[in-house]
Design a protein around this motif. Structure first.
Motif, PDB file in Angstrom:
ATOM      1  N   SER A  82      -3.346  -0.101   5.659  1.00 39.06           N
ATOM      2  CA  SER A  82      -3.339  -1.549   5.471  1.00 39.06           C
ATOM      3  C   SER A  82      -3.071  -2.311   6.770  1.00 39.06           C
ATOM      4  CB  SER A  82      -2.297  -1.903   4.412  1.00 39.06           C
ATOM      5  OG  SER A  82      -1.040  -1.417   4.818  1.00 39.06           O
ATOM      6  N   HIS A  91     -10.762   3.803   3.388  1.00 37.77           N
ATOM      7  CA  HIS A  91     -10.761   3.136   2.073  1.00 37.77           C
ATOM      8  C   HIS A  91     -11.357   1.738   2.263  1.00 37.77           C
ATOM      9  CE1 HIS A  91      -9.452   1.368  -1.634  1.00 37.77           C
ATOM     10  NE2 HIS A  91      -8.628   2.338  -1.956  1.00 37.77           N
ATOM     11  N   GLU A  99     -10.260   2.890   9.133  1.00 34.47           N
ATOM     12  CA  GLU A  99      -9.735   3.173   7.794  1.00 34.47           C
ATOM     13  C   GLU A  99     -10.895   3.480   6.853  1.00 34.47           C
ATOM     14  OE1 GLU A  99      -6.904   3.805   6.144  1.00 34.47           O
ATOM     15  OE2 GLU A  99      -8.128   3.871   4.333  1.00 34.47           O
ATOM     16  N   TYR A 137       0.845  -1.199   0.000  1.00 39.45           N
ATOM     17  CA  TYR A 137       0.000   0.000   0.000  1.00 39.45           C
ATOM     18  C   TYR A 137       0.878   1.246   0.000  1.00 39.45           C
ATOM     19  CZ  TYR A 137      -3.899   3.014   1.467  1.00 39.45           C
ATOM     20  OH  TYR A 137      -4.862   3.977   1.546  1.00 39.45           O
TER      21      TYR A 137
HETATM   22  C1  LIG Z   1      -0.669   7.894   5.348  1.00 39.34           C
HETATM   23  S1  LIG Z   1      -1.907   6.677   5.130  1.00 39.34           S
HETATM   24  C2  LIG Z   1      -1.624   5.635   6.506  1.00 39.34           C
HETATM   25  C3  LIG Z   1      -1.143   4.286   6.086  1.00 39.34           C
HETATM   26  C4  LIG Z   1      -0.904   3.323   7.217  1.00 39.34           C
HETATM   27  N1  LIG Z   1      -0.024   3.881   8.220  1.00 39.34           N
HETATM   28  C5  LIG Z   1      -0.346   2.010   6.686  1.00 39.34           C
HETATM   29  O1  LIG Z   1       0.680   1.576   7.184  1.00 39.34           O
HETATM   30  O2  LIG Z   1      -0.912   1.435   5.753  1.00 39.34           O
HETATM   31  C6  LIG Z   1      -3.378   7.527   5.594  1.00 39.34           C
HETATM   32  C7  LIG Z   1      -4.620   6.658   5.546  1.00 39.34           C
HETATM   33  O3  LIG Z   1      -5.708   7.403   6.094  1.00 39.34           O
HETATM   34  C8  LIG Z   1      -6.885   6.992   5.429  1.00 39.34           C
HETATM   35  N2  LIG Z   1      -7.926   7.996   5.699  1.00 39.34           N
HETATM   36  C9  LIG Z   1      -8.135   9.185   5.101  1.00 39.34           C
HETATM   37  N3  LIG Z   1      -9.173   9.813   5.663  1.00 39.34           N
HETATM   38  C10 LIG Z   1      -9.629   9.015   6.660  1.00 39.34           C
HETATM   39  C11 LIG Z   1     -10.686   9.131   7.602  1.00 39.34           C
HETATM   40  N4  LIG Z   1     -11.478  10.211   7.647  1.00 39.34           N
HETATM   41  N5  LIG Z   1     -10.886   8.113   8.469  1.00 39.34           N
HETATM   42  C12 LIG Z   1     -10.080   7.018   8.434  1.00 39.34           C
HETATM   43  N6  LIG Z   1      -9.080   6.854   7.556  1.00 39.34           N
HETATM   44  C13 LIG Z   1      -8.838   7.840   6.679  1.00 39.34           C
HETATM   45  C14 LIG Z   1      -6.449   6.878   3.979  1.00 39.34           C
HETATM   46  O4  LIG Z   1      -7.335   6.080   3.234  1.00 39.34           O
HETATM   47  C15 LIG Z   1      -5.071   6.245   4.148  1.00 39.34           C
HETATM   48  O5  LIG Z   1      -5.160   4.844   4.099  1.00 39.34           O
END
Ligand SMILES: C[S@@+](CC[C@H](N)C(=O)[O-])C[C@H]1O[C@@H](n2cnc3c(N)ncnc32)[C@H](O)[C@@H]1O
Length: 453
Positions: free
Chosen positions: A84, A104, A102, A53
């Motif tokens: 993920s 997505h 999450e 991811y």
């Molecule tokens: C920087 S990534 C984090 C990835 C995670 N640390 C990993 O190891 O896979 C930010 C994540 O926040 C999610 N996201 C965005 N807005 C959100 C919301 N309102 N509530 C929950 N998740 C959200 C996105 O889909 C994305 O997967």
């Protein structure tokens, strides 16, 4: 999160410290695996390798962070942007319970799958792989090579023979031929897609006009390899799962109180997370190939409605005048920091208006910070007093206007009951585009923000 250049370089191995201080030599930097890659999750560590991811953590990095926080075993770790599920798998490995949210839908499904307890006979996974491969060899020859029911993107990403096998596998899995292992087979297949694509499908852009040699030419053996990694990783787990361990990922919006209801107020002891950065990175678009291939979306509009609907606004494509105005109103409740945010938005508005078709960063900024403030409020309720929070977050500079995202978040956090213990630069970012003459020259970094409830 991009991870090009470590600002510090000595991996720290001394045991837990109460907080992550910049000046005490205990700051965690790049550990052995995963980190240092520019596109997300490690492709070699257990569970991380199920699906790469973009913007994911590497689990050894999260383990390092968790070990520094000195949280007692059996505690509950929270991640309001669970992605993920890397924080979750690291927490489980260290004997912690986990609660993640999450937005997505597909990625939330993946995170939940990784956190399922070990169940059934894992040799079945090998049998399922053999069964699906045998059936695919028989059935793929009957596939209509016009692929008229696939989206254009899917049709253009693969050589016809490879796509015939991918589509056959997909239909067998959807028809229940993987039995109880449907979701494992689904994710092994989705992860195989980019391995065998014959065009450029790097993160975040999938560009079917640029041909490349497929990294793996044999679809079926790559699929089998991926299922066998899953089996090996699941073998690591203790069975039965210790009774006190609770591992949960909610598909939801962490700005919404309703997504937190299964976690009793004050019942969590720590948080390790990485919110979306204010950098126009589009998580929906980044997973377009997988979403289209599985049939979860067939057009851009569907992708936006199914994938983006619960996400916080971090891209200009998500922005709107109404949402920005409502956010600006909401920010009035957060004291002086609101003015900092309005000032940045004003500068960005001026930059937009100075361009022919300027992007609406000025609308994204208030919406983004208002959403982060809501998440912090919900997080504050979920955590017990004294609980540590570590967020990995980058700053940004749309149109060269510097947005000090970590320090604005720290100020918002102060308004909802957190104290900031540390705000430490970890790596430089944006070096990949340094030669681009039209890009701003503002130096960007990724920072570790440590808060205390
Ligand atoms: C920087 S990534 C984090 C990835 C995670 N640390 C990993 O190891 O896979 C930010 C994540 O926040 C999610 N996201 C965005 N807005 C959100 C919301 N309102 N509530 C929950 N998740 C959200 C996105 O889909 C994305 O997967």
């Amino acid at each position: 999160m991009s991870t090009e250049h470590a600002l510090a370089s000595t991996p720290e191995t001394t045991p837990a410290a109460r907080s992550l201080r910049a000046d005490d030599g205990l700051l965690p930097v790049a550990p052995a695996s995963g980190r240092g890659r520019s596109h997300g999750t490690s492709s070699s560590e257990a569970f991380d390798r199920w699906f790469r991811y973009p913007a994911g953590f590497a689990s050894d990095y999260v383990s390092l962070l968790l070990s520094r926080l000195d949280i007692p075993g059996g505690s509950v770790i929270v991640d309001p942007f669970a992605g993920s599920g890397v924080t979750g798998t690291s927490a489980r490995r260290m004997g912690y319970s986990f609660f993640g949210i999450e937005a997505h839908p597909a990625i939330a499904e993946l995170a939940a799958l990784k956190l399922q307890p070990k169940q059934g006979n894992l040799d079945e996974l090998t049998k399922v792989a053999h069964h699906l491969i045998k059936r695919t060899k028989q059935d793929a020859t009957n596939v209509d090579l016009s692929f008229s029911s696939e989206t254009d993107l899917v049709r253009r990403c693969f050589a016809p023979g490879a796509l015939a096998q991918l589509v056959t596998l997909r239909e067998l899995i959807k028809d229940g031929e993987a039995g109880n292992w449907l979701l494992h087979a689904k994710w092994a297949l989705l992860s195989t897609l980019r391995d065998v694509a014959a065009v450029r499908v790097g993160w975040p852009y999938q560009n079917p006009t640029k041909a490349r040699k497929a990294r793996f030419s044999d679809v079926l053996s790559r699929f089998e390899q991926r299922l066998s990694w899953m089996r090996d990783d699941l073998l690591e787990l203790t069975s039965p799962q210790p009774k006190h361990l609770k591992l949960e990922v909610v598909h939801g919006d962490s700005t919404d109180e309703g997504s937190w209801t299964s976690l009793t107020n004050g019942s969590a002891q720590g948080c390790v997370s990485s919110p979306p950065y204010l950098n126009n990175f589009d998580y929906a678009d980044a997973t377009r190939l997988e979403m289209y291939f599985w049939g979860d979306a067939g057009s851009w509009a569907e992708l936006c409605s199914t994938v983006r609907s619960k996400m916080i606004t971090a891209t200009t494509q998500q922005s709107s005048v109404g949402a920005a105005e409502a956010a600006s109103q909401q920010l009035r409740n957060y004291g002086d920091v609101a003015k900092r945010i309005y000032d940045v938005a004003d500068e960005l508005k001026a930059e937009r208006l100075a361009r022919k078709r300027g992007k609406e960063y000025d609308r994204v900024v208030p919406d983004y910070f208002a959403a982060i403030a809501k998440v912090l409020t919900n997080l504050s309720s979920a955590l017990e007093p004294g609980a540590p929070v570590v967020w990995l977050i980058g700053d940004s500079a749309p149109y060269g206007v510097y947005v000090d995202t970590p320090s604005i978040i720290a100020e918002l956090a102060g308004q909802v009951g957190f104290t900031t213990e540390d705000d430490h630069p970890l790596r430089r970012r944006g070096q990949r585009w340094a030669q681009n003459a039209t890009r701003h020259q503002v130096e960007l970094s990724e920072r570790l923000l440590t808060l205390r409830r």
